[in-house]
Enzyme design. Structure first.
Site, PDB file in Angstrom:
ATOM      1  N   ASP A 181     -10.572   2.994  -3.604  1.00 35.13           N
ATOM      2  CA  ASP A 181     -11.361   1.829  -3.178  1.00 35.13           C
ATOM      3  C   ASP A 181     -12.795   1.998  -3.686  1.00 35.13           C
ATOM      4  O   ASP A 181     -13.361   3.091  -3.594  1.00 35.13           O
ATOM      5  CB  ASP A 181     -11.378   1.731  -1.651  1.00 35.13           C
ATOM      6  CG  ASP A 181      -9.967   1.574  -1.077  1.00 35.13           C
ATOM      7  OD1 ASP A 181      -8.998   1.592  -1.871  1.00 35.13           O
ATOM      8  OD2 ASP A 181      -9.849   1.441   0.143  1.00 35.13           O
ATOM      9  N   ASP A 211       0.833  -1.197   0.000  1.00 34.87           N
ATOM     10  CA  ASP A 211       0.000   0.000   0.000  1.00 34.87           C
ATOM     11  C   ASP A 211       0.877   1.260   0.000  1.00 34.87           C
ATOM     12  O   ASP A 211       2.108   1.172   0.068  1.00 34.87           O
ATOM     13  CB  ASP A 211      -0.928  -0.053   1.225  1.00 34.87           C
ATOM     14  CG  ASP A 211      -2.308   0.506   0.912  1.00 34.87           C
ATOM     15  OD1 ASP A 211      -2.401   1.424   0.079  1.00 34.87           O
ATOM     16  OD2 ASP A 211      -3.286   0.041   1.537  1.00 34.87           O
TER      17      ASP A 211
HETATM   18  C1  GAL Z   1      -6.165   1.303   1.056  1.00 33.08           C
HETATM   19  C2  GAL Z   1      -6.269   0.262  -0.025  1.00 33.08           C
HETATM   20  C3  GAL Z   1      -7.320  -0.762   0.351  1.00 33.08           C
HETATM   21  C4  GAL Z   1      -6.965  -1.373   1.687  1.00 33.08           C
HETATM   22  C5  GAL Z   1      -6.813  -0.267   2.708  1.00 33.08           C
HETATM   23  C6  GAL Z   1      -6.345  -0.746   4.055  1.00 33.08           C
HETATM   24  O1  GAL Z   1      -5.142   2.200   0.791  1.00 33.08           O
HETATM   25  O2  GAL Z   1      -6.606   0.890  -1.225  1.00 33.08           O
HETATM   26  O3  GAL Z   1      -7.412  -1.751  -0.643  1.00 33.08           O
HETATM   27  O4  GAL Z   1      -5.785  -2.117   1.577  1.00 33.08           O
HETATM   28  O5  GAL Z   1      -5.872   0.684   2.277  1.00 33.08           O
HETATM   29  O6  GAL Z   1      -6.279   0.331   4.923  1.00 33.08           O
END
Ligand code: GAL
Length: 548
Positions: free
Chosen positions: A245, A180
């Site tokens: 997301d 991430d």
């Molecule tokens: C976001 C990511 C998600 C998930 C989330 C966890 O940045 O896009 O898929 O991993 O973090 O906090």
């Protein structure tokens, strides 16, 4: 038309172009038996984030892994069980090794120690599945940015520990790692630099353990990863998120339990994830884990979602709680013909080939069987509409008959002569497989070549000039040889665009290998230039390109 060059002409032109090799159009196919090379296909699996947020633990993961096997998803091709944010609260020991909570990750079998992530990996592997883990490219992870459930934990990133952490993941036995970008973003790091460094750490971990981690880059499309992520650090396969997301986690029985997934967000990610020139030879635009089967989408919307992801050739990572899927949602997620479109051997992404009016679209994806296309008739409007797919727009011979199959209905609709029209409900998609005859394509051969074509080497690009464009983004079939035992790479630059790194698998015996890409031929007429240059000491030998 095939043109022949006198030796004098060829030398004069070669001189004019420095060391670049010249290529000219022709109608003859490249010599030798051509073989479509197998490339890594988009990963399929499940991730803990959408349905469990940071409440993930051993108990949750075991239940999901069991469900994936018992509900038939594993048989349908899903195999990764991916543990997302929340598994680690940022603690390290005096040597910098990751320390996890023993209670959340207990011993699961005799002889195991609590607090060892190898336990859950063994459990997942024991079910015949593969295991995925998660970290951040920066110092902090996402919980410090906006903790979804539970407190914020700093230091849940791998910055400063790349070598150590990725080696640890491989030693634990994980097969997949999602990286991430919350910490990286906060520190204003350059993702192209950080993710390349991580790719190298993964390679070193593999060299030490013999265990490869599938590389999943998650920086939400920031600084256009499709321009730098394909083959980053010469990885054999990777995926990169192209946007945000689709939905914030919906965790049953918590303050987030009332959230709803929405189809318009699914469309938003489908659109922002469309970068066909970057998707080829094992590298995929990742539109995000799916929300199919989650609260908010109807069964029809689940089918739209699955159709769009399959057309895109996106990773199919389910985000719903697998223990609570409706029978219909499960059938949607496991439809074999839809999965086959996603997992097609060419590994390409659909392109929008026609738009009859605002919101009435025809999308086409070339499939591995000659003359075959997956076609989505997409109606984004609020009224029912008739949408037509013309063979000419699909790159098929316009006046030859083609068979049409309605994929969701599982029904052969018969043969049609130059087009097929369907009535598409508002906000819906009709998904078809159309099989006709390939339309006009032009073969461009290198005019001066050794037996194996022209080898792409440092300082010696292989250049195809005067390439004609019939459509703006065109399928291009590259014929090549690679007599080595490892992948070879070349960076393809089309006109003045940012190059994309293409992986060329070893070609067996005397076979000529073939890989497919989609190139943006943004110059009208025969004015496009495709130049392959070395991405390492020695690239493949290119023989010809066939352009639609
Ligand atoms: C976001 C990511 C998600 C998930 C989330 C966890 O940045 O896009 O898929 O991993 O973090 O906090």
């Amino acid at each position: 038309m095939r043109s022949f060059w006198s030796r004098k002409d060829a030398l004069a032109l070669l001189f004019a172009l420095g060391t670049a090799l010249l290529c000219n159009p022709g109608t003859l196919p490249a010599q030798g038996a051509q073989k479509l090379m197998a490339i890594p296909l988009p990963p399929m699996g499940w991730s803990s984030w959408n349905a469990f947020s940071n409440t993930v633990d051993s108990r949750v993961v075991m239940a999901q892994a069991k469900a994936m096997v018992s509900n038939g998803m594993a048989k349908a091709g899903y195999k990764y069980i991916n543990i997302d944010e929340g598994w680690w609260l940022g603690a390290r020991d005096a040597d910098g090794n990751i320390v996890v909570e023993a209670k959340a990750w207990p011993a699961l079998a005799a002889g195991e120690k609590a607090g060892d992530m190898a336990n859950i990996v063994r459990y997942i592997h024991g079910l015949g599945l593969k295991a995925g883990i998660y970290t951040d490219a920066g110092r902090d992870g996402c919980s410090t940015v906006g903790p979804d459930l539970g407190p914020s934990y700093p230091n849940t990133g791998s910055e400063g520990h790349y070598e150590q952490d990725f080696l640890q993941f491989a030693k634990w036995g994980f097969d997949y790692v999602k990286v991430d970008w919350c910490g990286g973003d906060k520190e204003n790091l350059d993702p192209a630099v950080q993710y390349a460094e991580i790719a190298r750490a993964i390679s070193r971990a593999e060299a030490i353990t013999g265990h490869r981690l599938y590389y999943s880059i998650c920086n939400w499309g920031a600084r256009s990863p499709w321009t730098w992520a394909p083959g980053i650090g010469n990885v054999a396969a990777d995926i990169w998120r192209t946007g945000g997301d689709i939905v914030a986690p919906i965790v049953a029985g918590t303050k987030n339990g009332d959230r709803k997934a929405e189809l318009k967000e699914v469309f938003r990610e489908f659109d922002s994830g469309n970068h066909p020139p970057a998707q080829h030879t094992g590298y995929y635009n990742d539109l995000d884990m799916m929300v199919a089967g989650m609260q908010g989408l109807t069964e029809a919307e689940n089918r739209v979602h699955m159709s769009l992801w399959a057309m895109s050739g996106s990773p199919l990572i389910a985000g719903a709680d697998l223990t609570r899927l409706s029978g219909e949602a499960l059938a949607t997620l496991t439809n074999p013909e839809v999965i086959a479109i996603d997992q097609d051997a060419l590994g390409l992404q659909a392109m929008k080939v026609a738009e009859a009016g605002k919101g009435l679209e025809v999308w086409a994806k070339p499939l591995g069987r000659g003359g075959e296309r997956a076609v989505a008739l997409v109606n984004r409007t609020e009224t029912v509409a008739r949408i037509t797919a013309n063979w000419s727009d699909l790159g098929l011979r316009p006046n030859a008959s083609a068979t049409v199959k309605d994929v969701w209905a599982g029904k052969d609709l018969g043969s049609f002569d130059s087009s097929y029209s369907a009535t598409v409900p508002a906000g819906d998609v009709v998904l078809l497989v159309i099989r006709g005859r390939e339309g006009k394509r032009t073969n461009y051969e290198i005019s001066r070549r050794g037996q194996d074509g022209a080898t792409v080497q440092k300082g010696e690009p292989v250049v195809f000039k005067n390439v004609a464009s019939r459509t703006r983004v065109a399928p291009v079939v590259i014929a090549y040889t690679n007599s080595g035992k490892e992948l070879r790479y070349a960076d393809l630059r089309v006109n003045g665009q940012v190059p994309t790194r293409i992986a060329f698998p070893p070609t067996p015996g005397s076979a000529v290998g073939v890989v497919w890409i989609e190139a943006e031929l943004d110059r009208e007429g025969a004015k496009n230039v495709l130049s392959f240059s070395a991405a390492s000491e020695l690239g493949p030998s290119i023989q010809s390109i066939l352009v639609q």
